[in-house]
Design a protein around this motif. Structure first.
Motif, short mmCIF file in Angstrom:
data_model
loop_
_atom_site.label_atom_id
_atom_site.label_comp_id
_atom_site.label_asym_id
_atom_site.label_seq_id
_atom_site.Cartn_x
_atom_site.Cartn_y
_atom_site.Cartn_z
N PRO A 25 0.81 -1.23 0.00
CA PRO A 25 0.00 0.00 0.00
C PRO A 25 0.83 1.27 0.00
O PRO A 25 0.34 2.34 -0.38
N GLY A 26 2.09 1.16 0.39
CA GLY A 26 2.96 2.33 0.40
C GLY A 26 3.75 2.52 -0.87
O GLY A 26 4.73 3.29 -0.90
N THR A 27 3.36 1.84 -1.93
CA THR A 27 4.10 1.93 -3.20
C THR A 27 4.23 3.37 -3.65
O THR A 27 3.25 4.13 -3.69
N GLU A 28 5.44 3.74 -4.03
CA GLU A 28 5.72 5.09 -4.53
C GLU A 28 5.45 5.10 -6.04
O GLU A 28 5.96 4.26 -6.78
N GLU A 29 4.63 6.03 -6.51
CA GLU A 29 4.21 6.05 -7.91
C GLU A 29 4.83 7.21 -8.68
O GLU A 29 4.91 8.33 -8.17
N HIS A 30 5.22 6.91 -9.91
CA HIS A 30 5.73 7.94 -10.83
C HIS A 30 5.10 7.71 -12.20
O HIS A 30 5.07 6.58 -12.69
N GLU A 31 4.57 8.75 -12.81
CA GLU A 31 4.03 8.64 -14.18
C GLU A 31 4.72 9.67 -15.05
O GLU A 31 4.71 10.88 -14.74
N LEU A 32 5.35 9.21 -16.12
CA LEU A 32 6.14 10.06 -17.00
C LEU A 32 5.62 9.96 -18.43
O LEU A 32 4.99 8.98 -18.81
N VAL A 33 5.89 11.00 -19.21
CA VAL A 33 5.54 11.00 -20.64
C VAL A 33 6.83 10.94 -21.43
O VAL A 33 7.75 11.76 -21.23
#
Length: 322
Positions: A25-33
Motif C-alpha cells: 500500500p505504500g508503493t511510490e508512484e511515478h508517471e512520465l511522458v
C-alpha cells in the motif's frame, strides 16, 4: 501495454497499479511522458530508492521516445530492479518496435490493447461491459446503445455502467431510450428515424425537443444524412438477403436490417431527392443558412413530404425552398 485502444491501455495500467498497491500500500508512484523526457530524468526515477519500498513507474507514449531514452530503457531491461514495477505504454504501430522487442526478450509481460474497429467487436464490447458489471443486455438494446453513443469506448463503458446501475440486471431497448433521452447522439438518431418512417409530427417534436436542450445542429444533420444514405444504399440493390447486403455494402447485419425497415415506403428516386435535401442541410447548419434551427425544421418537413409523395404514388418532387 501495446495497442491503439486508449481505454484498454488505461485499464491495463490501472490493473497493474492495483496489483502493486495490494502488494504494498505504500508503493511510490511515478508517471512520465516519453515525448521530450530526458534520459537523465528517467535514470533518476529508476535508480534504487534510498528509503526502500516498492515503486511503480509508468512511462506513457514510448512510441515517441527519443533514441537516448530508448537506449536507457533497454539498458534497464537487462538489469531490472526487483523492487520496481516498470510499465511502458506504447500506442501501437511501427515506431520504436525494437524497444518492445527488447523488453519482450527480457521477459516482460505484454498486454495487447488492439483497436476495436468494427461493429461486431463494439457489440461484443458492450455485452461484455454489461456482463462485467453484473447485468445482461438484449441484442436490440446493445444496438440502440451503439446507435446512441457511437464508437467511443469510454462513452460506451460509462453508459453501460449507468444503465446497469439505473435498471438493474436486465437492460432492454426501452431502458436505453429512456436513459439516453436528452443525449445528443440519441436525439439525432431519433429525429432521423422519425423522418425516415414519415412521422412528421414526431420528427418535429423530437427536433424541437433536441434543439431546446442545446443538441448541436451538426449532429442532427449528420444523423439524418447517414440514415437517408444507408436506406438508399440498401434499397438500390436487387436483393433482400441481409447477409448478401452486409457483404456487398460492408455494413453490419443489424444496420442492414434497420435500413431495410426504414427504406419501406420509399422509392429510389425519392431517396435520391432526400439525399439532395440532406446535402443542402449539411451546408446550411455549417453557416450557409441564416438560422440553423429553421434549416433543420425545413429539411425535416421536406424529407417527410418526399416520402409521403412517394408512398402515394406521386412524383415525389422536392418542395421548393422558401
Amino acid at each position: 501495454m501495446v495497442g491503439e485502444e486508449e481505454l484498454l491501455r488505461a485499464r491495463a495500467v490501472s490493473a497493474v497499479r492495483a496489483a502493486a498497491l495490494e502488494r504494498d500500500p505504500g508503493t511510490e508512484e511515478h508517471e512520465l511522458v516519453a515525448l521530450g523526457l530526458p534520459a537523465g530524468q528517467l535514470a533518476d526515477v529508476l535508480a534504487p530508492s534510498l528509503f526502500g519500498g516498492h515503486r511503480l513507474v509508468v512511462v506513457q507514449g514510448v512510441h515517441e521516445a527519443a533514441g537516448a531514452l530508448v537506449d536507457s530503457l533497454l539498458s534497464y531491461a537487462r538489469d531490472p530492479d526487483p523492487e520496481l514495477t516498470l510499465v511502458l505504454v506504447h500506442n501501437g504501430g511501427k515506431r520504436n518496435e525494437a524497444l518492445l522487442k527488447g523488453f519482450t526478450q527480457a521477459g516482460a509481460a505484454v498486454d495487447e490493447c488492439p483497436k476495436i474497429g468494427n461493429a461486431g467487436e463494439r457489440m461484443a464490447f458492450v455485452r461484455n461491459e454489461v456482463r462485467r458489471l453484473g447485468g445482461r443486455i438484449t441484442p436490440d438494446a446493445a444496438t440502440a446503445l451503439l446507435d446512441a453513443v457511437g464508437n467511443d469506448l469510454r462513452g460506451l463503458s460509462a453508459a453501460a455502467s449507468q444503465l446497469v446501475s439505473d435498471f438493474g440486471g436486465s437492460i432492454d431497448a426501452d431502458d436505453v431510450a429512456r436513459f439516453h433521452r436528452g443525449q445528443a447522439e440519441v436525439t439525432g438518431f431519433t429525429v432521423a428515424e422519425r423522418v425516415l418512417v414519415g412521422d412528421n409530427a414526431g420528427s418535429i417534436e423530437m427536433l424541437r425537443w433536441a434543439l431546446d436542450r442545446g443538441v448541436p445542429h451538426v449532429l442532427v444533420a449528420d444523423a439524418i444524412a447517414d440514415g437517408v444514405r444507408t436506406a438508399a444504399r440498401v434499397a438500390s440493390l436487387n436483393t433482400t438477403n441481409v447477409g448478401e447486403l452486409a457483404r456487398t455494402l460492408k455494413l453490419p447485419p443489424w444496420k442492414v436490417k434497420k435500413a431495410q425497415a426504414q427504406a419501406r415506403g420509399w422509392t429510389i428516386d425519392a431517396l435520391q431527392q432526400a439525399i439532395g435535401v440532406a446535402a443542402e442541410l449539411n451546408a446550411d447548419v455549417k453557416g450557409v443558412a441564416a438560422s440553423a434551427d429553421y434549416a433543420l425544421e425545413r429539411a425535416v418537413r421536406r424529407i417527410v413530404a418526399i416520402r409521403a409523395a412517394a408512398g402515394a404514388g406521386r412524383a415525389g418532387r422536392v418542395p421548393t425552398r422558401r
